[in-house]
Design a protein around this motif. Sequence first.
Motif, PDB file in Angstrom:
ATOM      1  N   TYR A 172       0.851  -1.186   0.000  1.00  8.63           N
ATOM      2  CA  TYR A 172       0.000   0.000   0.000  1.00  8.63           C
ATOM      3  C   TYR A 172       0.887   1.236   0.000  1.00  8.63           C
ATOM      4  O   TYR A 172       1.907   1.283   0.655  1.00  8.63           O
ATOM      5  CB  TYR A 172      -0.910   0.014   1.240  1.00  8.63           C
ATOM      6  CG  TYR A 172      -1.877  -1.138   1.271  1.00  8.63           C
ATOM      7  CD1 TYR A 172      -3.056  -1.084   0.556  1.00  8.63           C
ATOM      8  CD2 TYR A 172      -1.596  -2.284   1.996  1.00  8.63           C
ATOM      9  CE1 TYR A 172      -3.943  -2.142   0.568  1.00  8.63           C
ATOM     10  CE2 TYR A 172      -2.482  -3.349   2.021  1.00  8.63           C
ATOM     11  CZ  TYR A 172      -3.654  -3.264   1.303  1.00  8.63           C
ATOM     12  OH  TYR A 172      -4.534  -4.314   1.313  1.00  8.63           O
ATOM     13  N   GLY A 173       0.452   2.236  -0.723  1.00  7.09           N
ATOM     14  CA  GLY A 173       1.198   3.485  -0.763  1.00  7.09           C
ATOM     15  C   GLY A 173       1.740   3.701  -2.159  1.00  7.09           C
ATOM     16  O   GLY A 173       1.502   2.894  -3.055  1.00  7.09           O
ATOM     17  N   PRO A 174       2.439   4.752  -2.379  1.00  8.32           N
ATOM     18  CA  PRO A 174       2.771   5.799  -1.414  1.00  8.32           C
ATOM     19  C   PRO A 174       1.542   6.642  -1.059  1.00  8.32           C
ATOM     20  O   PRO A 174       0.609   6.768  -1.851  1.00  8.32           O
ATOM     21  CB  PRO A 174       3.810   6.637  -2.146  1.00  8.32           C
ATOM     22  CG  PRO A 174       3.502   6.455  -3.582  1.00  8.32           C
ATOM     23  CD  PRO A 174       2.945   5.053  -3.706  1.00  8.32           C
ATOM     24  N   PHE A 175       1.556   7.180   0.138  1.00  7.48           N
ATOM     25  CA  PHE A 175       0.464   8.022   0.604  1.00  7.48           C
ATOM     26  C   PHE A 175       0.911   9.476   0.565  1.00  7.48           C
ATOM     27  O   PHE A 175       2.045   9.796   0.882  1.00  7.48           O
ATOM     28  CB  PHE A 175       0.074   7.645   2.041  1.00  7.48           C
ATOM     29  CG  PHE A 175      -0.307   6.194   2.182  1.00  7.48           C
ATOM     30  CD1 PHE A 175       0.477   5.339   2.922  1.00  7.48           C
ATOM     31  CD2 PHE A 175      -1.444   5.696   1.577  1.00  7.48           C
ATOM     32  CE1 PHE A 175       0.141   4.004   3.069  1.00  7.48           C
ATOM     33  CE2 PHE A 175      -1.796   4.367   1.713  1.00  7.48           C
ATOM     34  CZ  PHE A 175      -0.996   3.509   2.457  1.00  7.48           C
ATOM     35  N   ARG A 176       0.005  10.334   0.163  1.00  2.59           N
ATOM     36  CA  ARG A 176       0.301  11.760   0.106  1.00  2.59           C
ATOM     37  C   ARG A 176      -0.659  12.490   1.029  1.00  2.59           C
ATOM     38  O   ARG A 176      -1.832  12.102   1.139  1.00  2.59           O
ATOM     39  CB  ARG A 176       0.163  12.258  -1.322  1.00  2.59           C
ATOM     40  CG  ARG A 176       1.256  11.700  -2.212  1.00  2.59           C
ATOM     41  CD  ARG A 176       1.148  12.218  -3.634  1.00  2.59           C
ATOM     42  NE  ARG A 176       2.284  11.842  -4.439  1.00  2.59           N
ATOM     43  CZ  ARG A 176       2.555  10.601  -4.849  1.00  2.59           C
ATOM     44  NH1 ARG A 176       1.791   9.604  -4.507  1.00  2.59           N
ATOM     45  NH2 ARG A 176       3.610  10.360  -5.601  1.00  2.59           N
TER      46      ARG A 176
ATOM     47  N   SER B  70      -8.262   4.348  -0.033  1.00  4.34           N
ATOM     48  CA  SER B  70      -8.929   3.246   0.648  1.00  4.34           C
ATOM     49  C   SER B  70      -7.896   2.202   1.026  1.00  4.34           C
ATOM     50  O   SER B  70      -7.137   1.733   0.167  1.00  4.34           O
ATOM     51  CB  SER B  70      -9.982   2.606  -0.261  1.00  4.34           C
ATOM     52  OG  SER B  70     -11.022   3.519  -0.516  1.00  4.34           O
ATOM     53  N   VAL B  71      -7.870   1.874   2.303  1.00  2.00           N
ATOM     54  CA  VAL B  71      -6.978   0.839   2.807  1.00  2.00           C
ATOM     55  C   VAL B  71      -7.787  -0.046   3.753  1.00  2.00           C
ATOM     56  O   VAL B  71      -8.847   0.354   4.235  1.00  2.00           O
ATOM     57  CB  VAL B  71      -5.755   1.444   3.550  1.00  2.00           C
ATOM     58  CG1 VAL B  71      -4.891   2.255   2.608  1.00  2.00           C
ATOM     59  CG2 VAL B  71      -6.183   2.272   4.737  1.00  2.00           C
ATOM     60  N   PRO B  72      -7.301  -1.241   4.048  1.00  2.00           N
ATOM     61  CA  PRO B  72      -7.998  -2.086   5.018  1.00  2.00           C
ATOM     62  C   PRO B  72      -8.063  -1.402   6.391  1.00  2.00           C
ATOM     63  O   PRO B  72      -7.194  -0.584   6.733  1.00  2.00           O
ATOM     64  CB  PRO B  72      -7.147  -3.350   5.083  1.00  2.00           C
ATOM     65  CG  PRO B  72      -6.294  -3.326   3.866  1.00  2.00           C
ATOM     66  CD  PRO B  72      -6.122  -1.893   3.486  1.00  2.00           C
ATOM     67  N   LEU B  73      -9.055  -1.769   7.155  1.00  2.00           N
ATOM     68  CA  LEU B  73      -9.250  -1.151   8.464  1.00  2.00           C
ATOM     69  C   LEU B  73      -8.035  -1.327   9.371  1.00  2.00           C
ATOM     70  O   LEU B  73      -7.633  -0.404  10.071  1.00  2.00           O
ATOM     71  CB  LEU B  73     -10.505  -1.714   9.137  1.00  2.00           C
ATOM     72  CG  LEU B  73     -10.843  -1.146  10.502  1.00  2.00           C
ATOM     73  CD1 LEU B  73     -11.088   0.355  10.437  1.00  2.00           C
ATOM     74  CD2 LEU B  73     -12.057  -1.850  11.092  1.00  2.00           C
ATOM     75  N   TRP B  74      -7.437  -2.507   9.333  1.00  2.00           N
ATOM     76  CA  TRP B  74      -6.289  -2.747  10.215  1.00  2.00           C
ATOM     77  C   TRP B  74      -5.151  -1.776   9.925  1.00  2.00           C
ATOM     78  O   TRP B  74      -4.493  -1.278  10.838  1.00  2.00           O
ATOM     79  CB  TRP B  74      -5.810  -4.203  10.125  1.00  2.00           C
ATOM     80  CG  TRP B  74      -5.336  -4.633   8.767  1.00  2.00           C
ATOM     81  CD1 TRP B  74      -6.074  -5.233   7.804  1.00  2.00           C
ATOM     82  CD2 TRP B  74      -4.020  -4.474   8.233  1.00  2.00           C
ATOM     83  NE1 TRP B  74      -5.314  -5.466   6.688  1.00  2.00           N
ATOM     84  CE2 TRP B  74      -4.040  -5.017   6.927  1.00  2.00           C
ATOM     85  CE3 TRP B  74      -2.831  -3.945   8.719  1.00  2.00           C
ATOM     86  CZ2 TRP B  74      -2.920  -5.023   6.105  1.00  2.00           C
ATOM     87  CZ3 TRP B  74      -1.714  -3.958   7.898  1.00  2.00           C
ATOM     88  CH2 TRP B  74      -1.762  -4.498   6.613  1.00  2.00           C
TER      89      TRP B  74
END
Length: 153
Positions: free
Chosen positions: A12-16, A22-26
């Motif tokens: 997952y990512g990169p995040f800005r 949307s990502v899993p809750l955990w």
Amino acid sequence: MITHVPVPLRQYGPFRPQIKVSVPLWLALILKKQGKCNIVAPKWLSSSSLRAVLESERGDEIFQALPFHYVEIATDLCKHSRDDLQDWSSIYDLMENVRAVRHSKMQSGLRGLLDVHALKGVKLSNLASLEVSIIRKYMASSLDHFYLSSQPP
């Protein structure tokens, strides 16, 4: 900016900053605990939606459709993401009321099965994981009893 978060079989990512993803809750809860994100609650987890679900649960014998892990999701979000939920205490109280009404509905339906003169069934669609685990032992022993009573002597 957060670089990639390695997870087995998925990355997952990169995040800005300020860009919704949307990502899993955990993963959202991990990032929230680190102070690196805000969590947007699902639409069903609002006061107005929960009030509507509660009224429908009270007025209908059929269980309303909720996510399979609705109790766990709501509990985690109310516990770890309070600042992202509008009126989290009301949401938590409504969730407890929904859970209690559904539990009562399950109990009364299963009690109705004990009446030998009633030809009644119980519709168990839309049950959540917690509710399934509550009735699992009862249903398994009931089916065992039914099977043994149907066997020839």
